[in-house]
Design a protein around this motif. Sequence first.
Motif, PDB file in Angstrom:
ATOM      1  N   UNK A  35       0.829  -1.219   0.000  1.00 24.55           N
ATOM      2  CA  UNK A  35       0.000   0.000   0.000  1.00 24.55           C
ATOM      3  C   UNK A  35       0.854   1.255   0.000  1.00 24.55           C
ATOM      4  N   UNK A  36       0.234   2.324  -0.417  1.00 22.34           N
ATOM      5  CA  UNK A  36       0.909   3.630  -0.376  1.00 22.34           C
ATOM      6  C   UNK A  36       1.034   4.090   1.074  1.00 22.34           C
ATOM      7  N   UNK A  37       2.081   4.840   1.373  1.00 15.14           N
ATOM      8  CA  UNK A  37       2.298   5.346   2.732  1.00 15.14           C
ATOM      9  C   UNK A  37       1.251   6.390   3.088  1.00 15.14           C
ATOM     10  N   UNK A  38       0.789   6.397   4.321  1.00 14.16           N
ATOM     11  CA  UNK A  38      -0.125   7.461   4.744  1.00 14.16           C
ATOM     12  C   UNK A  38       0.603   8.799   4.767  1.00 14.16           C
ATOM     13  N   UNK A  39      -0.165   9.858   4.864  1.00  9.61           N
ATOM     14  CA  UNK A  39       0.393  11.212   4.843  1.00  9.61           C
ATOM     15  C   UNK A  39       0.072  11.894   6.171  1.00  9.61           C
ATOM     16  N   UNK A  40       1.104  12.456   6.817  1.00 13.14           N
ATOM     17  CA  UNK A  40       0.937  13.184   8.090  1.00 13.14           C
ATOM     18  C   UNK A  40       1.005  14.679   7.810  1.00 13.14           C
ATOM     19  N   UNK A  41       0.045  15.398   8.325  1.00 15.16           N
ATOM     20  CA  UNK A  41       0.038  16.860   8.228  1.00 15.16           C
ATOM     21  C   UNK A  41      -0.180  17.446   9.621  1.00 15.16           C
ATOM     22  N   UNK A  42       0.308  18.676   9.805  1.00 16.82           N
ATOM     23  CA  UNK A  42       0.211  19.371  11.092  1.00 16.82           C
ATOM     24  C   UNK A  42      -0.611  20.629  10.892  1.00 16.82           C
ATOM     25  N   UNK A  43      -1.584  20.826  11.777  1.00 12.88           N
ATOM     26  CA  UNK A  43      -2.407  22.031  11.701  1.00 12.88           C
ATOM     27  C   UNK A  43      -1.809  23.108  12.601  1.00 12.88           C
ATOM     28  N   UNK A  44      -1.142  24.076  12.001  1.00 15.61           N
ATOM     29  CA  UNK A  44      -0.561  25.172  12.769  1.00 15.61           C
ATOM     30  C   UNK A  44       0.844  24.857  13.260  1.00 15.61           C
ATOM     31  N   UNK A  45       1.393  25.800  14.015  1.00 16.92           N
ATOM     32  CA  UNK A  45       2.749  25.689  14.553  1.00 16.92           C
ATOM     33  C   UNK A  45       2.750  24.791  15.787  1.00 16.92           C
ATOM     34  N   UNK A  46       3.762  23.934  15.866  1.00  8.95           N
ATOM     35  CA  UNK A  46       3.926  23.069  17.038  1.00  8.95           C
ATOM     36  C   UNK A  46       4.731  23.859  18.063  1.00  8.95           C
ATOM     37  N   UNK A  47       4.035  24.418  19.052  1.00  6.90           N
ATOM     38  CA  UNK A  47       4.653  25.304  20.032  1.00  6.90           C
ATOM     39  C   UNK A  47       4.434  24.751  21.435  1.00  6.90           C
ATOM     40  N   UNK A  48       5.463  24.870  22.254  1.00  9.05           N
ATOM     41  CA  UNK A  48       5.387  24.361  23.625  1.00  9.05           C
ATOM     42  C   UNK A  48       4.214  25.009  24.373  1.00  9.05           C
ATOM     43  N   UNK A  49       3.415  24.144  25.016  1.00 13.50           N
ATOM     44  CA  UNK A  49       2.317  24.632  25.828  1.00 13.50           C
ATOM     45  C   UNK A  49       1.059  24.968  25.058  1.00 13.50           C
ATOM     46  N   UNK A  50       1.071  24.841  23.732  1.00 12.95           N
ATOM     47  CA  UNK A  50      -0.102  25.156  22.914  1.00 12.95           C
ATOM     48  C   UNK A  50      -0.623  23.872  22.271  1.00 12.95           C
ATOM     49  N   UNK A  51      -1.905  23.528  22.460  1.00  5.92           N
ATOM     50  CA  UNK A  51      -2.442  22.302  21.850  1.00  5.92           C
ATOM     51  C   UNK A  51      -2.285  22.322  20.336  1.00  5.92           C
TER      52      UNK A  51
END
Length: 473
Positions: A146-162
Amino acid sequence: MACPENMLFLIVLFISGVLDCFGQRDLITTMPDRLDVLTGSCVQIPCSFDIPDQHKDTFNSTILLSGVWIKENFGRLPDNVIFNSSKTVNRYQGKITGNMSQMNCTTVFFNVTTNYTNIYFLRIESQPYHATDPDKSINIVVRDLPSSPIITVSGEVKEGTPVSLNCSAVAPCPEHPPELTWTLPTQFTPENQLQEKSDQTKSVLSTVTFTPSYLHHEKNITCTAVYPVGTSNKTAEHNMMLNVSFSPKDTSASISSADPVFVDSCVNLTCSSTANPPVTTFTWFKISECKTQVASGQSYFLNVTVGDGGLYYCEARNSHGCGKSNEVQLAIKGQEEPVNPKVFEIVGKTLGLIFLFSLIVFFEWRRRTSRLPSGFDMTDRSQGLVGMNSPVGTVCTNQATAGEEPEEPAEDQPEEIQYGDIDFSKLQTKETPATAQDRVQGQESEYAEVNVTGSRAQLPPLNNLDELYAQVN
Protein backbone atom coordinates in the motif's frame (compact mmCIF):
# COMPACT_ATOMS: atom_id res chain seq x y z
CA MET A 1 -12.95 -8.79 -43.11
CA ALA A 2 -14.15 -7.14 -39.94
CA CYS A 3 -17.58 -7.99 -38.65
CA PRO A 4 -20.31 -5.38 -39.13
CA GLU A 5 -20.63 -4.79 -35.37
CA ASN A 6 -16.99 -3.88 -35.00
CA MET A 7 -17.09 -1.72 -38.08
CA LEU A 8 -20.04 0.20 -36.72
CA PHE A 9 -18.26 0.74 -33.45
CA LEU A 10 -15.17 2.04 -35.17
CA ILE A 11 -17.24 4.42 -37.26
CA VAL A 12 -18.93 5.79 -34.17
CA LEU A 13 -15.58 6.30 -32.46
CA PHE A 14 -14.19 8.01 -35.55
CA ILE A 15 -17.12 10.40 -35.73
CA SER A 16 -16.79 11.11 -32.00
CA GLY A 17 -13.11 11.91 -32.46
CA VAL A 18 -13.82 14.20 -35.38
CA LEU A 19 -16.52 16.07 -33.46
CA ASP A 20 -14.19 16.34 -30.51
CA CYS A 21 -11.65 18.04 -32.74
CA PHE A 22 -14.21 20.75 -33.39
CA GLY A 23 -14.86 21.16 -29.63
CA GLN A 24 -17.93 18.95 -29.45
CA ARG A 25 -18.15 15.88 -27.20
CA ASP A 26 -20.78 13.16 -27.35
CA LEU A 27 -20.27 12.17 -23.69
CA ILE A 28 -18.83 14.03 -20.71
CA THR A 29 -17.53 11.80 -17.90
CA THR A 30 -16.15 12.69 -14.48
CA MET A 31 -13.74 10.37 -12.63
CA PRO A 32 -10.38 10.54 -10.80
CA ASP A 33 -7.21 10.74 -12.80
CA ARG A 34 -5.53 7.91 -10.84
CA LEU A 35 -6.21 5.22 -8.27
CA ASP A 36 -3.62 3.16 -6.37
CA VAL A 37 -4.90 -0.31 -5.60
CA LEU A 38 -3.66 -3.31 -3.59
CA THR A 39 -3.40 -6.71 -5.21
CA GLY A 40 -6.11 -9.04 -3.92
CA SER A 41 -8.27 -6.14 -2.78
CA CYS A 42 -11.07 -4.27 -4.52
CA VAL A 43 -11.17 -0.89 -6.21
CA GLN A 44 -14.06 1.54 -6.39
CA ILE A 45 -14.07 3.99 -9.32
CA PRO A 46 -16.17 7.10 -8.57
CA CYS A 47 -17.88 7.98 -11.83
CA SER A 48 -20.60 10.24 -13.25
CA PHE A 49 -21.53 11.34 -16.72
CA ASP A 50 -23.50 13.99 -18.59
CA ILE A 51 -25.09 14.16 -22.05
CA PRO A 52 -24.27 17.19 -24.22
CA ASP A 53 -27.18 19.28 -25.39
CA GLN A 54 -26.90 18.14 -29.00
CA HIS A 55 -27.60 14.53 -27.97
CA LYS A 56 -30.22 14.95 -25.28
CA ASP A 57 -33.03 14.34 -27.78
CA THR A 58 -31.61 10.88 -28.56
CA PHE A 59 -30.83 9.96 -24.94
CA ASN A 60 -33.62 8.43 -22.91
CA SER A 61 -32.79 7.79 -19.25
CA THR A 62 -35.88 5.57 -18.85
CA ILE A 63 -34.44 3.02 -21.25
CA LEU A 64 -32.03 0.47 -19.81
CA LEU A 65 -28.54 1.92 -19.93
CA SER A 66 -25.34 -0.08 -20.11
CA GLY A 67 -21.97 0.99 -18.82
CA VAL A 68 -18.97 -0.35 -20.71
CA TRP A 69 -15.35 -0.09 -19.53
CA ILE A 70 -12.64 -0.17 -22.16
CA LYS A 71 -8.90 -0.33 -21.56
CA GLU A 72 -5.92 1.03 -23.49
CA ASN A 73 -7.24 2.28 -26.84
CA PHE A 74 -10.06 1.77 -29.30
CA GLY A 75 -8.14 -0.12 -31.98
CA ARG A 76 -8.64 -3.67 -30.72
CA LEU A 77 -12.31 -4.30 -30.15
CA PRO A 78 -13.91 -6.25 -28.60
CA ASP A 79 -10.73 -7.46 -26.81
CA ASN A 80 -10.34 -4.13 -25.05
CA VAL A 81 -13.79 -4.29 -23.47
CA ILE A 82 -13.23 -5.67 -19.98
CA PHE A 83 -16.65 -5.04 -18.43
CA ASN A 84 -20.23 -4.51 -19.69
CA SER A 85 -22.98 -4.07 -17.14
CA SER A 86 -25.56 -5.62 -19.46
CA LYS A 87 -23.68 -8.93 -19.51
CA THR A 88 -23.41 -11.50 -16.73
CA VAL A 89 -19.96 -12.76 -17.70
CA ASN A 90 -17.07 -10.30 -17.99
CA ARG A 91 -13.30 -10.41 -18.08
CA TYR A 92 -13.18 -8.34 -14.86
CA GLN A 93 -15.35 -9.29 -11.93
CA GLY A 94 -17.28 -6.22 -10.87
CA LYS A 95 -20.51 -4.25 -10.85
CA ILE A 96 -21.83 -0.73 -11.36
CA THR A 97 -23.05 0.43 -7.95
CA GLY A 98 -24.26 3.84 -9.13
CA ASN A 99 -27.72 4.60 -10.45
CA MET A 100 -27.28 4.88 -14.22
CA SER A 101 -30.65 6.57 -14.71
CA GLN A 102 -29.33 9.35 -12.48
CA MET A 103 -26.10 9.42 -14.50
CA ASN A 104 -24.05 7.78 -11.75
CA CYS A 105 -21.63 5.26 -13.20
CA THR A 106 -19.63 4.39 -10.04
CA THR A 107 -18.10 0.93 -10.51
CA VAL A 108 -16.39 -1.63 -8.25
CA PHE A 109 -13.91 -4.29 -9.42
CA PHE A 110 -13.01 -7.19 -7.11
CA ASN A 111 -9.86 -9.28 -6.60
CA VAL A 112 -7.68 -7.04 -8.68
CA THR A 113 -4.31 -8.27 -9.87
CA THR A 114 -1.23 -6.55 -11.22
CA ASN A 115 -2.63 -7.12 -14.76
CA TYR A 116 -5.33 -4.58 -13.97
CA THR A 117 -2.78 -1.79 -14.18
CA ASN A 118 -3.90 0.25 -17.18
CA ILE A 119 -5.81 3.28 -18.49
CA TYR A 120 -9.59 2.93 -18.73
CA PHE A 121 -12.38 4.78 -20.61
CA LEU A 122 -16.15 4.70 -20.13
CA ARG A 123 -18.80 4.14 -22.83
CA ILE A 124 -22.56 4.59 -22.39
CA GLU A 125 -24.93 2.49 -24.53
CA SER A 126 -28.70 2.83 -24.94
CA GLN A 127 -31.17 2.87 -27.81
CA PRO A 128 -30.43 4.75 -30.01
CA TYR A 129 -27.68 6.62 -28.03
CA HIS A 130 -24.08 5.29 -28.01
CA ALA A 131 -21.11 7.41 -26.92
CA THR A 132 -17.60 7.24 -25.47
CA ASP A 133 -15.61 10.04 -23.83
CA PRO A 134 -12.07 9.83 -25.23
CA ASP A 135 -10.99 12.95 -23.35
CA LYS A 136 -11.36 11.50 -19.88
CA SER A 137 -9.74 8.36 -18.55
CA ILE A 138 -8.59 6.88 -15.25
CA ASN A 139 -5.19 5.36 -14.55
CA ILE A 140 -5.41 2.35 -12.21
CA VAL A 141 -2.11 1.29 -10.66
CA VAL A 142 -2.05 -2.03 -8.83
CA ARG A 143 0.68 -2.56 -6.21
CA ASP A 144 1.72 -5.35 -3.90
CA LEU A 145 2.28 -2.88 -1.04
CA PRO A 146 0.00 0.00 0.00
CA SER A 147 0.91 3.63 -0.38
CA SER A 148 2.30 5.35 2.73
CA PRO A 149 -0.13 7.46 4.74
CA ILE A 150 0.39 11.21 4.84
CA ILE A 151 0.94 13.18 8.09
CA THR A 152 0.04 16.86 8.23
CA VAL A 153 0.21 19.37 11.09
CA SER A 154 -2.41 22.03 11.70
CA GLY A 155 -0.56 25.17 12.77
CA GLU A 156 2.75 25.69 14.55
CA VAL A 157 3.93 23.07 17.04
CA LYS A 158 4.65 25.30 20.03
CA GLU A 159 5.39 24.36 23.62
CA GLY A 160 2.32 24.63 25.83
CA THR A 161 -0.10 25.16 22.91
CA PRO A 162 -2.44 22.30 21.85
CA VAL A 163 -1.75 21.05 18.34
CA SER A 164 -3.52 18.59 16.03
CA LEU A 165 -1.78 15.98 13.86
CA ASN A 166 -3.64 14.47 10.91
CA CYS A 167 -2.87 11.16 9.22
CA SER A 168 -4.61 10.30 5.96
CA ALA A 169 -4.54 7.01 4.05
CA VAL A 170 -6.30 6.23 0.77
CA ALA A 171 -9.18 3.76 0.87
CA PRO A 172 -9.52 2.46 -2.73
CA CYS A 173 -11.77 -0.31 -1.40
CA PRO A 174 -14.24 1.45 0.93
CA GLU A 175 -15.69 -1.90 1.97
CA HIS A 176 -12.36 -2.71 3.65
CA PRO A 177 -10.82 0.61 4.72
CA PRO A 178 -7.39 0.71 6.40
CA GLU A 179 -6.97 1.03 10.16
CA LEU A 180 -4.69 3.85 11.30
CA THR A 181 -2.56 3.75 14.46
CA TRP A 182 -0.18 6.32 16.00
CA THR A 183 3.15 6.17 17.82
CA LEU A 184 3.72 9.38 19.79
CA PRO A 185 6.01 10.38 22.71
CA THR A 186 2.97 11.41 24.77
CA GLN A 187 -0.54 10.28 25.64
CA PHE A 188 -3.27 10.88 23.08
CA THR A 189 -6.78 9.88 21.98
CA PRO A 190 -7.24 9.46 18.20
CA GLU A 191 -10.39 10.22 16.23
CA ASN A 192 -10.84 8.21 13.00
CA GLN A 193 -13.33 8.81 10.19
CA LEU A 194 -13.92 7.82 6.57
CA GLN A 195 -14.04 10.89 4.36
CA GLU A 196 -14.60 11.73 0.71
CA LYS A 197 -12.21 13.88 -1.26
CA SER A 198 -13.08 16.42 -3.93
CA ASP A 199 -12.61 13.80 -6.69
CA GLN A 200 -15.02 11.52 -4.78
CA THR A 201 -12.31 9.04 -3.79
CA LYS A 202 -12.39 7.74 -0.21
CA SER A 203 -9.75 7.99 2.48
CA VAL A 204 -9.42 7.40 6.22
CA LEU A 205 -8.46 10.37 8.39
CA SER A 206 -7.07 10.00 11.92
CA THR A 207 -6.56 13.06 14.14
CA VAL A 208 -4.76 13.33 17.47
CA THR A 209 -4.57 16.45 19.64
CA PHE A 210 -1.96 16.95 22.36
CA THR A 211 0.03 19.68 24.09
CA PRO A 212 3.72 19.45 23.14
CA SER A 213 6.62 20.04 25.51
CA TYR A 214 10.17 21.07 24.69
CA LEU A 215 11.09 17.47 25.57
CA HIS A 216 9.15 16.36 22.46
CA HIS A 217 11.38 18.37 20.14
CA GLU A 218 13.02 16.21 17.46
CA LYS A 219 11.13 13.12 18.64
CA ASN A 220 9.82 10.76 15.98
CA ILE A 221 6.12 10.16 15.43
CA THR A 222 4.68 7.38 13.29
CA CYS A 223 1.34 6.78 11.60
CA THR A 224 0.72 3.19 10.45
CA ALA A 225 -1.97 2.10 8.00
CA VAL A 226 -3.09 -1.55 8.14
CA TYR A 227 -5.02 -2.77 5.09
CA PRO A 228 -7.05 -6.00 5.34
CA VAL A 229 -6.50 -8.08 2.19
CA GLY A 230 -8.19 -11.46 2.19
CA THR A 231 -7.04 -13.37 5.26
CA SER A 232 -3.89 -11.25 5.78
CA ASN A 233 -2.93 -7.62 6.35
CA LYS A 234 -0.64 -5.26 4.50
CA THR A 235 0.88 -2.27 6.29
CA ALA A 236 2.47 1.03 5.40
CA GLU A 237 3.74 3.78 7.68
CA HIS A 238 4.93 7.35 7.67
CA ASN A 239 7.57 8.72 10.07
CA MET A 240 8.01 12.38 10.91
CA MET A 241 10.18 14.28 13.38
CA LEU A 242 8.45 16.82 15.61
CA ASN A 243 9.72 20.38 15.37
CA VAL A 244 8.61 22.02 18.65
CA SER A 245 9.18 25.74 19.20
CA PHE A 246 10.12 26.68 22.78
CA SER A 247 11.84 29.36 24.84
CA PRO A 248 15.45 28.86 26.06
CA LYS A 249 15.85 25.91 28.42
CA ASP A 250 18.74 24.51 30.50
CA THR A 251 20.54 27.86 30.43
CA SER A 252 23.88 27.70 32.25
CA ALA A 253 26.91 29.93 32.81
CA SER A 254 30.50 28.77 33.23
CA ILE A 255 33.81 30.46 33.93
CA SER A 256 37.17 29.45 32.48
CA SER A 257 38.85 29.44 35.91
CA ALA A 258 37.20 27.95 38.96
CA ASP A 259 40.06 29.14 41.22
CA PRO A 260 40.71 32.73 42.33
CA VAL A 261 42.54 34.75 39.67
CA PHE A 262 45.04 37.59 39.79
CA VAL A 263 44.28 41.14 38.80
CA ASP A 264 45.11 41.84 35.12
CA SER A 265 44.58 38.17 34.21
CA CYS A 266 42.08 37.14 31.52
CA VAL A 267 39.01 35.00 32.11
CA ASN A 268 36.23 33.86 29.81
CA LEU A 269 32.60 33.49 30.88
CA THR A 270 30.46 31.31 28.59
CA CYS A 271 26.67 31.04 28.39
CA SER A 272 24.91 28.01 26.87
CA SER A 273 21.23 27.26 26.29
CA THR A 274 18.86 25.03 24.32
CA ALA A 275 16.13 26.77 22.33
CA ASN A 276 14.05 26.49 19.15
CA PRO A 277 14.41 28.72 17.25
CA PRO A 278 18.02 29.25 18.38
CA VAL A 279 18.94 31.93 20.90
CA THR A 280 19.27 35.34 19.31
CA THR A 281 20.59 37.34 22.31
CA PHE A 282 22.87 36.51 25.26
CA THR A 283 23.13 39.11 28.05
CA TRP A 284 25.51 39.08 31.06
CA PHE A 285 24.68 40.54 34.47
CA LYS A 286 26.66 41.12 37.66
CA ILE A 287 24.96 40.93 41.04
CA SER A 288 25.53 43.91 43.31
CA GLU A 289 22.93 45.89 45.22
CA CYS A 290 20.85 45.45 42.08
CA LYS A 291 21.63 43.47 38.96
CA THR A 292 23.81 45.35 36.46
CA GLN A 293 24.15 44.50 32.78
CA VAL A 294 27.82 44.21 31.94
CA ALA A 295 28.05 42.59 28.50
CA SER A 296 26.26 40.96 25.56
CA GLY A 297 27.20 37.85 23.63
CA GLN A 298 27.51 34.15 24.31
CA SER A 299 31.08 34.62 25.57
CA TYR A 300 32.25 37.39 27.90
CA PHE A 301 36.03 38.04 27.86
CA LEU A 302 37.17 39.92 30.93
CA ASN A 303 40.56 41.50 31.75
CA VAL A 304 40.24 41.30 35.52
CA THR A 305 40.42 44.47 37.60
CA VAL A 306 40.05 44.97 41.34
CA GLY A 307 36.32 45.60 41.15
CA ASP A 308 35.44 42.68 38.86
CA GLY A 309 35.11 40.07 41.59
CA GLY A 310 31.60 38.87 42.39
CA LEU A 311 28.66 36.84 41.14
CA TYR A 312 27.68 36.73 37.45
CA TYR A 313 24.83 35.14 35.47
CA CYS A 314 23.51 35.28 31.90
CA GLU A 315 20.14 35.40 30.16
CA ALA A 316 19.37 33.74 26.81
CA ARG A 317 16.49 35.01 24.69
CA ASN A 318 14.67 34.00 21.48
CA SER A 319 11.31 34.91 19.92
CA HIS A 320 9.42 32.73 22.45
CA GLY A 321 10.97 34.01 25.70
CA CYS A 322 14.13 33.94 27.79
CA GLY A 323 15.95 31.69 30.25
CA LYS A 324 18.16 32.62 33.23
CA SER A 325 21.34 30.75 34.10
CA ASN A 326 22.92 29.76 37.39
CA GLU A 327 25.28 32.15 39.20
CA VAL A 328 29.06 31.78 38.92
CA GLN A 329 31.64 33.26 41.29
CA LEU A 330 34.62 35.23 40.02
CA ALA A 331 37.11 35.32 42.89
CA ILE A 332 40.20 37.54 42.90
CA LYS A 333 43.27 36.57 44.89
CA GLY A 334 43.98 38.85 47.84
CA GLN A 335 40.34 39.93 48.19
CA GLU A 336 37.64 38.58 50.39
CA GLU A 337 34.99 36.83 48.42
CA PRO A 338 31.71 38.73 48.43
CA VAL A 339 28.97 37.14 50.39
CA ASN A 340 25.99 35.97 48.42
CA PRO A 341 23.03 38.29 49.16
CA LYS A 342 20.96 35.20 49.77
CA VAL A 343 23.04 34.54 52.90
CA PHE A 344 21.95 37.88 54.38
CA GLU A 345 18.38 37.08 53.52
CA ILE A 346 18.55 33.72 55.32
CA VAL A 347 20.29 35.23 58.38
CA GLY A 348 17.74 38.06 58.58
CA LYS A 349 14.83 35.65 58.45
CA THR A 350 16.43 33.46 61.13
CA LEU A 351 17.00 36.40 63.50
CA GLY A 352 13.44 37.56 62.94
CA LEU A 353 12.09 34.18 63.91
CA ILE A 354 14.27 34.10 67.05
CA PHE A 355 13.06 37.58 68.07
CA LEU A 356 9.43 36.63 67.51
CA PHE A 357 9.85 33.48 69.59
CA SER A 358 11.49 35.49 72.40
CA LEU A 359 8.53 37.90 72.47
CA ILE A 360 6.11 35.01 72.72
CA VAL A 361 8.05 33.50 75.66
CA PHE A 362 8.28 36.88 77.44
CA PHE A 363 4.56 37.64 77.20
CA GLU A 364 3.70 34.13 78.32
CA TRP A 365 5.90 34.59 81.41
CA ARG A 366 4.27 37.96 82.19
CA ARG A 367 0.83 36.43 81.82
CA ARG A 368 1.61 33.68 84.30
CA THR A 369 3.30 35.94 86.87
CA SER A 370 0.31 38.31 86.84
CA ARG A 371 -1.84 35.54 88.32
CA LEU A 372 -0.01 35.58 91.78
CA PRO A 373 -2.11 36.65 94.89
CA SER A 374 -2.38 40.43 95.19
CA GLY A 375 -2.49 40.60 98.98
CA PHE A 376 1.13 39.75 99.57
CA ASP A 377 4.27 41.68 98.75
CA MET A 378 7.85 42.04 99.92
CA THR A 379 6.97 44.86 102.30
CA ASP A 380 4.53 42.68 104.15
CA ARG A 381 7.09 39.90 104.34
CA SER A 382 9.66 42.18 105.89
CA GLN A 383 7.10 43.58 108.33
CA GLY A 384 6.07 40.11 109.27
CA LEU A 385 9.62 39.22 110.06
CA VAL A 386 9.93 42.32 112.20
CA GLY A 387 6.81 41.35 114.11
CA MET A 388 8.16 37.93 114.75
CA ASN A 389 11.23 39.42 116.31
CA SER A 390 9.29 41.83 118.50
CA PRO A 391 8.91 40.75 122.11
CA VAL A 392 5.20 41.27 122.07
CA GLY A 393 4.66 39.23 118.89
CA THR A 394 2.38 41.89 117.32
CA VAL A 395 2.85 43.08 113.71
CA CYS A 396 2.35 46.82 113.27
CA THR A 397 2.81 49.31 110.51
CA ASN A 398 2.35 53.08 110.22
CA GLN A 399 3.07 53.38 106.52
CA ALA A 400 0.86 55.83 104.64
CA THR A 401 -0.83 55.01 101.37
CA ALA A 402 1.23 56.02 98.37
CA GLY A 403 0.54 59.57 97.33
CA GLU A 404 -1.21 60.58 100.62
CA GLU A 405 -0.02 62.57 103.63
CA PRO A 406 0.18 60.61 106.91
CA GLU A 407 -2.61 61.50 109.24
CA GLU A 408 -1.78 62.94 112.73
CA PRO A 409 -3.44 61.03 115.56
CA ALA A 410 -6.06 62.97 117.50
CA GLU A 411 -5.02 64.21 120.91
CA ASP A 412 -7.82 62.62 122.83
CA GLN A 413 -7.92 59.39 120.85
CA PRO A 414 -5.61 56.48 121.39
CA GLU A 415 -3.22 55.65 118.63
CA GLU A 416 -4.63 53.04 116.21
CA ILE A 417 -2.73 49.89 115.55
CA GLN A 418 -2.13 49.06 111.90
CA TYR A 419 -2.33 45.43 110.91
CA GLY A 420 -0.61 43.62 108.05
CA ASP A 421 -1.12 40.29 106.37
CA ILE A 422 1.38 37.55 107.06
CA ASP A 423 1.83 34.35 105.09
CA PHE A 424 3.27 32.15 107.79
CA SER A 425 3.73 29.34 105.29
CA LYS A 426 6.64 31.26 103.81
CA LEU A 427 8.31 32.11 107.17
CA GLN A 428 10.97 30.00 108.68
CA THR A 429 11.68 30.95 112.28
CA LYS A 430 14.69 29.95 114.20
CA GLU A 431 13.94 28.74 117.70
CA THR A 432 16.00 30.44 120.41
CA PRO A 433 17.09 28.65 123.58
CA ALA A 434 14.73 30.81 125.62
CA THR A 435 11.81 29.98 123.43
CA ALA A 436 12.61 26.30 123.65
CA GLN A 437 12.72 26.48 127.44
CA ASP A 438 9.39 28.29 127.56
CA ARG A 439 7.87 25.67 125.29
CA VAL A 440 9.05 22.92 127.59
CA GLN A 441 7.92 24.52 130.82
CA GLY A 442 4.66 25.82 129.34
CA GLN A 443 4.91 28.85 131.61
CA GLU A 444 4.34 31.55 128.98
CA SER A 445 1.69 32.11 126.33
CA GLU A 446 2.10 34.11 123.16
CA TYR A 447 -0.52 36.19 121.47
CA ALA A 448 -0.63 37.59 117.98
CA GLU A 449 -3.03 39.77 116.14
CA VAL A 450 -3.57 39.39 112.39
CA ASN A 451 -5.81 41.16 109.95
CA VAL A 452 -7.75 38.47 108.05
CA THR A 453 -9.70 39.70 105.04
CA GLY A 454 -9.82 43.25 106.23
CA SER A 455 -11.03 42.48 109.82
CA ARG A 456 -9.20 42.03 113.04
CA ALA A 457 -9.11 38.68 114.77
CA GLN A 458 -7.36 37.75 117.98
CA LEU A 459 -5.94 34.28 118.14
CA PRO A 460 -6.22 32.18 121.23
CA PRO A 461 -3.10 31.63 123.27
CA LEU A 462 -0.57 29.47 121.52
CA ASN A 463 2.19 27.51 123.08
CA ASN A 464 4.51 27.81 120.11
CA LEU A 465 4.87 29.05 116.61
CA ASP A 466 3.80 25.75 115.08
CA GLU A 467 0.43 26.03 116.69
CA LEU A 468 0.15 29.64 115.52
CA TYR A 469 0.93 28.57 111.94
CA ALA A 470 -1.68 25.86 112.02
CA GLN A 471 -4.29 28.27 113.46
CA VAL A 472 -3.77 30.81 110.68
CA ASN A 473 -3.93 28.22 107.90
